[in-house]
Design an enzyme around this catalytic site. Structure first.
Site, PDB file in Angstrom:
ATOM      1  N   ASP A 183       0.902  -1.154   0.000  1.00 27.05           N
ATOM      2  CA  ASP A 183       0.000   0.000   0.000  1.00 27.05           C
ATOM      3  C   ASP A 183       0.938   1.200   0.000  1.00 27.05           C
ATOM      4  O   ASP A 183       1.658   1.421   0.985  1.00 27.05           O
ATOM      5  CB  ASP A 183      -0.852  -0.025   1.280  1.00 27.05           C
ATOM      6  N   HIS A 184       0.954   1.956  -1.092  1.00 30.19           N
ATOM      7  CA  HIS A 184       1.991   2.983  -1.191  1.00 30.19           C
ATOM      8  C   HIS A 184       1.860   4.049  -0.097  1.00 30.19           C
ATOM      9  O   HIS A 184       2.810   4.754   0.193  1.00 30.19           O
ATOM     10  CB  HIS A 184       2.049   3.588  -2.602  1.00 30.19           C
ATOM     11  N   HIS A 246      -6.212   3.080   1.959  1.00 29.08           N
ATOM     12  CA  HIS A 246      -5.353   4.175   2.427  1.00 29.08           C
ATOM     13  C   HIS A 246      -5.923   4.903   3.658  1.00 29.08           C
ATOM     14  O   HIS A 246      -5.221   5.149   4.632  1.00 29.08           O
ATOM     15  CB  HIS A 246      -5.134   5.196   1.317  1.00 29.08           C
TER      16      HIS A 246
END
Ligand code: BG6
Length: 509
Positions: A183-184, A246
């Site tokens: 998950d960036h 996110h």
């Protein structure tokens, strides 16, 4: 700093955008800082027929455009490009995996990479069930001689059921310790800094609970539309695309208990505990706790912009949400009764991700001569992007007669740290995987718990046609009704600006 062990990074989907824009440039940035092992190679896999030379030429252009360290030394760049190889391969065809095995053996011997492989699935998600199985069939997941790690890109499933199915499939062929769900957001310095802000400062933690915090607000706003991703976005929407992963991750980091140690097990245990404590929103309650919206055509700075339904790949009667706002509660000792308001949307006035901790006001309003100030509680704003930093808002006496109070700002901006290099999210996360550290990757149980929370909302939005999809003109802060989620009269969302310290209607966006 530890050096990763020698290995090959195998990228499935190497002819795609992610490889070109993010992965190969991020690994180049690692190379530039001497963070790669002595013996290292990248093997790109894709259906497009490319030679090593073609692949290198394409990646060179990607590096020149997207690497943070712009390559000024041609020799160094060429040395890096020498490490890149390409193998044309049909991921869907099980018969081709024995060819891949042969190619990997050959490359491993030539490069001396000790049979250590990282597989990166930069492919559409329908490949996730094929690749691990076929790798395992060729014993390419076997760690008896060398590590084998699998990086999985989001989406991790489409809803709870598909997420559970995906985890089950992955676990048939790889152990949880071998799986890295990327998950960036977890790779962003400012997201990691949440842990440091909370747990390295004696002043915040004692206040970080229901006794002192009135509510928490988390915004993930974008000022762009879906662009050419309409086809993907139609089947996703803001809830799946941004909130399930996110924004809930940010909730997890804001709300978690201090971990016993900063390591993968302890941090991920604490995040999972938060997700398990999210108060379920029942399908019949969704209209009360969640708002959805979709941007409509409008004018921004005098220019006409399209509405979502006019975007390429989007149905003319689409009900996909491009904005979602949710009021949620965490049913545990620390957070009982504290509402968390989270929202995310496309085509909002500005691009900003931030967390606002709203502290309770003083018990007795001594300086009640100015009602607006009394009601303006202390706020701690943690800005994830842009103008990364931290802002504290508090009341100060206006010089002069009487006791007039004014809200002032105390702000820290990352940009003030002139010598500090902020690595890209992919750079940090890839390095961690190379080192075998999964702290900043999602664990399967936490992913499922997050889906469990959003699932009833998805279902209600799909099945209950009475729940409106509110239109909002592109360039505004989403549907007006999202203000009603925050019931109390004197409280609204913060309307942030490009600069951390500004908010409200009159600022640069
Ligand atoms: C991605 C979403 O995961 O995150 C995109 O699929 C979104 O729709 C992007 O634009 C936002 O990332 P960032 O780092 O720009 O906040």
């Amino acid at each position: 700093m530890n050096q990763p062990k020698n290995h090959i990074l195998v990228i499935f989907g190497a002819s795609g955008d992610l490889t070109y824009r993010k992965l190969v440039p991020a690994v180049f940035d690692l190379y530039n800082q001497n963070l790669l092992p002595d013996k290292f190679a990248i093997l790109g896999l894709g259906r497009t027929d490319l030679s090593d030379v073609d692949f290198r030429a394409k990646m060179k252009a990607g590096i020149q455009q997207f690497a943070l360290n712009k390559p000024d030394d041609e020799n160094k760049l060429n040395n890096y490009l020498e490490k890149l190889h390409y193998f044309s391969f049909d991921t869907k065809d099980p018969d081709e995996y024995c060819l891949l095995k042969g190619k990997l053996r050959e490359l491993d011997e030539a490069c001396g990479t000790d049979n250590n492989f990282i597989y990166y699935m930069a492919t559409p998600p329908n490949m996730y069930e094929i690749i691990p199985e076929q790798l395992a069939k060729q014993a390419l997941s076997d760690e008896s001689a060398g590590f084998k790690r699998l990086i999985v890109e989001k989406p991790f499933g489409y809803d709870l059921e598909t997420a559970q199915k995906l985890n089950k499939e992955l676990l048939k062929y790889f152990n949880e310790e071998q799986i890295y769900r990327i998950d960036h957001y977890l790779g962003k310095e400012t997201v990691q800094n949440l842990l440091v802000t909370r747990f390295s400062n004696g002043i915040f933690e004692p206040l970080w609970n229901r006794n002192y915090i009135h509510h928490v607000e988390i915004t993930g706003a974008e000022n762009i539309g879906v662009g050419n991703r309409g086809g993907y976005y139609e089947g996703s929407g803001a809830l799946r695309d941004m909130i399930q992963n996110h924004l809930l991750l940010l909730v997890g980091l804001v709300a978690m208990e201090p971990p016993t140690l900063i390591d993968s097990t302890n941090i991920r245990n604490e995040i999972a505990k938060v997700f398990h404590s999210l108060r379920p929103i029942k399908e019949e309650e969704v209209a009360k706790y969640a708002i959805r919206g979709q941007y409509t055509a409008s004018h921004i700075k005098g220019e006409a912009v399209k509405g979502y339904r006019e975007e390429q790949g989007v149905a003319a009667d689409s009900r996909t949400e491009t904005f979602a706002a949710i009021k949620l509660f965490i049913d545990n000792w620390r957070w009982a009764g504290v509402p968390f308001y989270i929202r995310s949307g496309k085509m909002l006035p500005t691009r900003v991700t931030e967390i606002v901790i709203h502290f309770k006001s003083t018990p007795h309003h001594l300086f009640a001569n100015d009602a607006s100030i009394c009601n303006n509680y202390n706020q701690l704003v943690i800005r994830i992007q842009p103008d990364e930093g931290v802002l504290l808002k508090f009341g100060m006496k206006v010089p002069g007669a009487g006791f007039k109070v004014q809200n002032v700002n105390m702000d820290f901006h990352y940009s003030d740290l002139s010598d500090t290099y902020l690595p890209s999210a992919y750079e940090r996360l890839l390095l961690d995987c190379m080192l075998g550290d999964s702290t900043l990757y999602h664990r399967g149980d936490a992913v499922e718990a997050a889906w469990k929370f959003v699932d009833p909302i998805l279902k209600a939005w799909k099945n209950d046609k009475n729940i409106p999809v509110h239109g909002y003109p592109a360039g505004t802060w989403g549907p007006e009704v999202s203000d009603e989620l925050i019931e109390e009269n004197d409280i609204t969302w913060r309307y942030p600006c490009k600069n951390l310290a500004n908010d409200g209607n009159y600022c640069e966006l």
